[in-house]
Motif scaffolding. Structure first.
Motif, PDB file in Angstrom:
ATOM      1  N   ALA A  89      33.815  49.706  38.927  1.00  0.00           N
ATOM      2  CA  ALA A  89      32.665  49.097  39.581  1.00  0.00           C
ATOM      3  C   ALA A  89      33.429  47.569  39.235  1.00  0.00           C
ATOM      4  O   ALA A  89      33.002  46.651  40.209  1.00  0.00           O
ATOM      5  CB  ALA A  89      31.661  49.065  38.522  1.00  0.00           C
ATOM      6  N   ALA A  90      34.186  47.175  38.498  1.00  0.00           N
ATOM      7  CA  ALA A  90      34.457  45.690  38.347  1.00  0.00           C
ATOM      8  C   ALA A  90      35.660  45.377  39.488  1.00  0.00           C
ATOM      9  O   ALA A  90      35.429  44.296  40.130  1.00  0.00           O
ATOM     10  CB  ALA A  90      35.174  45.510  36.744  1.00  0.00           C
ATOM     11  N   VAL A  91      36.387  46.514  39.680  1.00  0.00           N
ATOM     12  CA  VAL A  91      37.350  46.129  40.836  1.00  0.00           C
ATOM     13  C   VAL A  91      36.614  46.149  42.181  1.00  0.00           C
ATOM     14  O   VAL A  91      36.722  44.987  42.987  1.00  0.00           O
ATOM     15  CB  VAL A  91      38.313  47.465  41.089  1.00  0.00           C
ATOM     16  N   GLU A  92      35.318  46.864  42.383  1.00  0.00           N
ATOM     17  CA  GLU A  92      34.651  46.854  43.676  1.00  0.00           C
ATOM     18  C   GLU A  92      33.889  45.371  43.533  1.00  0.00           C
ATOM     19  O   GLU A  92      33.772  44.728  44.603  1.00  0.00           O
ATOM     20  CB  GLU A  92      33.607  47.866  43.769  1.00  0.00           C
ATOM     21  N   GLU A  93      33.229  44.954  42.622  1.00  0.00           N
ATOM     22  CA  GLU A  93      32.561  43.618  42.443  1.00  0.00           C
ATOM     23  C   GLU A  93      33.603  42.574  42.707  1.00  0.00           C
ATOM     24  O   GLU A  93      33.186  41.622  43.461  1.00  0.00           O
ATOM     25  CB  GLU A  93      32.060  43.373  41.179  1.00  0.00           C
ATOM     26  N   ALA A  94      35.090  42.582  42.219  1.00  0.00           N
ATOM     27  CA  ALA A  94      36.034  41.470  42.351  1.00  0.00           C
ATOM     28  C   ALA A  94      36.162  41.618  43.702  1.00  0.00           C
ATOM     29  O   ALA A  94      36.511  40.361  44.497  1.00  0.00           O
ATOM     30  CB  ALA A  94      37.114  41.762  41.614  1.00  0.00           C
ATOM     31  N   ARG A  95      36.362  42.788  44.481  1.00  0.00           N
ATOM     32  CA  ARG A  95      37.106  42.787  45.994  1.00  0.00           C
ATOM     33  C   ARG A  95      35.643  42.116  46.700  1.00  0.00           C
ATOM     34  O   ARG A  95      35.926  41.438  47.753  1.00  0.00           O
ATOM     35  CB  ARG A  95      37.031  44.378  46.308  1.00  0.00           C
ATOM     36  N   SER A  96      34.364  42.607  46.280  1.00  0.00           N
ATOM     37  CA  SER A  96      33.182  42.108  47.239  1.00  0.00           C
ATOM     38  C   SER A  96      33.152  40.481  47.098  1.00  0.00           C
ATOM     39  O   SER A  96      33.109  40.018  48.261  1.00  0.00           O
ATOM     40  CB  SER A  96      32.001  42.801  46.888  1.00  0.00           C
ATOM     41  N   GLY A 118      33.769  37.943  50.145  1.00  0.00           N
ATOM     42  CA  GLY A 118      32.524  36.776  50.633  1.00  0.00           C
ATOM     43  C   GLY A 118      33.407  35.276  50.782  1.00  0.00           C
ATOM     44  O   GLY A 118      33.018  34.794  51.656  1.00  0.00           O
ATOM     45  N   ILE A 119      34.194  35.172  49.562  1.00  0.00           N
ATOM     46  CA  ILE A 119      34.614  33.920  49.678  1.00  0.00           C
ATOM     47  C   ILE A 119      35.653  33.758  50.987  1.00  0.00           C
ATOM     48  O   ILE A 119      35.464  32.656  51.770  1.00  0.00           O
ATOM     49  CB  ILE A 119      35.490  33.716  48.454  1.00  0.00           C
ATOM     50  N   VAL A 120      36.543  34.471  51.196  1.00  0.00           N
ATOM     51  CA  VAL A 120      37.250  34.552  52.241  1.00  0.00           C
ATOM     52  C   VAL A 120      36.786  34.548  53.616  1.00  0.00           C
ATOM     53  O   VAL A 120      37.010  33.870  54.592  1.00  0.00           O
ATOM     54  CB  VAL A 120      38.395  35.737  52.257  1.00  0.00           C
ATOM     55  N   ALA A 121      35.613  35.256  53.644  1.00  0.00           N
ATOM     56  CA  ALA A 121      34.815  35.470  54.860  1.00  0.00           C
ATOM     57  C   ALA A 121      34.217  33.899  55.044  1.00  0.00           C
ATOM     58  O   ALA A 121      34.158  33.604  56.427  1.00  0.00           O
ATOM     59  CB  ALA A 121      33.615  36.533  54.686  1.00  0.00           C
ATOM     60  N   GLU A 122      33.691  33.246  54.203  1.00  0.00           N
ATOM     61  CA  GLU A 122      33.658  32.066  54.275  1.00  0.00           C
ATOM     62  C   GLU A 122      34.316  31.139  54.742  1.00  0.00           C
ATOM     63  O   GLU A 122      34.147  30.136  55.486  1.00  0.00           O
ATOM     64  CB  GLU A 122      32.653  31.491  52.947  1.00  0.00           C
ATOM     65  N   LEU A 123      35.510  31.320  54.112  1.00  0.00           N
ATOM     66  CA  LEU A 123      36.926  30.361  54.762  1.00  0.00           C
ATOM     67  C   LEU A 123      37.096  30.505  56.180  1.00  0.00           C
ATOM     68  O   LEU A 123      37.412  29.454  56.849  1.00  0.00           O
ATOM     69  CB  LEU A 123      37.769  30.786  53.723  1.00  0.00           C
ATOM     70  N   ILE A 124      36.889  31.757  56.660  1.00  0.00           N
ATOM     71  CA  ILE A 124      37.281  31.996  58.234  1.00  0.00           C
ATOM     72  C   ILE A 124      35.987  31.820  59.052  1.00  0.00           C
ATOM     73  O   ILE A 124      36.238  31.960  60.123  1.00  0.00           O
ATOM     74  CB  ILE A 124      38.029  33.131  58.341  1.00  0.00           C
ATOM     75  N   ARG A 150      43.923  30.848  45.458  1.00  0.00           N
ATOM     76  CA  ARG A 150      43.425  29.931  44.577  1.00  0.00           C
ATOM     77  C   ARG A 150      41.966  29.562  44.869  1.00  0.00           C
ATOM     78  O   ARG A 150      40.792  29.573  43.977  1.00  0.00           O
ATOM     79  CB  ARG A 150      43.958  28.524  44.563  1.00  0.00           C
ATOM     80  N   ARG A 151      41.484  29.537  46.118  1.00  0.00           N
ATOM     81  CA  ARG A 151      40.115  29.585  46.693  1.00  0.00           C
ATOM     82  C   ARG A 151      39.456  30.544  46.548  1.00  0.00           C
ATOM     83  O   ARG A 151      38.270  30.478  45.908  1.00  0.00           O
ATOM     84  CB  ARG A 151      39.896  28.960  48.006  1.00  0.00           C
ATOM     85  N   ALA A 152      40.048  31.790  46.498  1.00  0.00           N
ATOM     86  CA  ALA A 152      39.189  32.967  46.576  1.00  0.00           C
ATOM     87  C   ALA A 152      39.219  33.481  44.936  1.00  0.00           C
ATOM     88  O   ALA A 152      38.247  34.171  44.537  1.00  0.00           O
ATOM     89  CB  ALA A 152      39.743  34.207  47.177  1.00  0.00           C
ATOM     90  N   ARG A 153      39.768  32.668  44.157  1.00  0.00           N
ATOM     91  CA  ARG A 153      39.661  33.118  42.660  1.00  0.00           C
ATOM     92  C   ARG A 153      38.956  31.982  41.954  1.00  0.00           C
ATOM     93  O   ARG A 153      39.078  31.775  40.628  1.00  0.00           O
ATOM     94  CB  ARG A 153      40.979  33.337  41.955  1.00  0.00           C
TER      95      ARG A 153
END
Length: 153
Positions: A101-108, A112-118, A24-27
């Motif tokens: 490109a959309a998949v790569e952007e969504a993954r990136s 980034g969000i999960v990296a901030e969380l940890i 939920r936080r990553a989305r």
């Protein structure tokens, strides 16, 4: 001294709750593609071309849900339909360069969000998460691996 086995039900409940909150936080970026769209598009990118029915089985969604997902992906220019060479009545879907490109952007973005969380976790916690990733990825792929039982003579 006895070593108590972990309660797998409790572990499952805690894991499900934690993964749900992290997702939920990553989305949280509402302007981005929703999880179902990204998941289907990533599967098409990885495994395509695919028939819609095969994709709905892989994604574990109903055929009507997959129809809605594919309609939206097609309207956004992320997939293309092509005739199924084995069955002229059916079609296959493939990802367009815009879809990739959309998949790569969504993954990136999600990474980034999960990296901030940890980011502020102690190193020992990050190491514990890293140590669990292989098992979590197997579970996510639906793999069932039996523990090796060795007999002691």
């Amino acid at each position: 001294m006895s070593h108590r086995q972990p309660d797998r039900t409790e572990i499952a409940a805690r894991l499900a709750a934690a993964v749900g909150r992290i997702n939920r936080r990553a989305r949280s970026d509402s302007a981005s593609l929703g999880y179902g769209l990204v998941s289907a598009l990533a599967t098409i990118q990885r495994d395509g071309p695919l028939r819609p029915g095969d994709l709905s089985r892989i994604e574990v969604v109903t055929k009507p849900t997959m129809t809605r997902i594919l309609t939206e992906l097609e309207q956004r220019g992320f997939i293309e339909r092509e005739a199924d060479p084995r069955d002229g009545r059916a079609f296959m879907v493939t990802a367009t360069p815009e879809g990739v490109a959309a998949v790569e952007e969504a993954r990136s973005t999600r990474t980034g969000i999960v990296a901030e969380l940890i980011a502020d976790l102690p190193e020992a916690d990050v190491d514990a998460i890293a140590a669990a990733l292989d098992a979590l990825e197997r579970v996510a792929q639906g793999e069932r691996v039996q523990e090796a039982h060795t007999s002691r003579a």
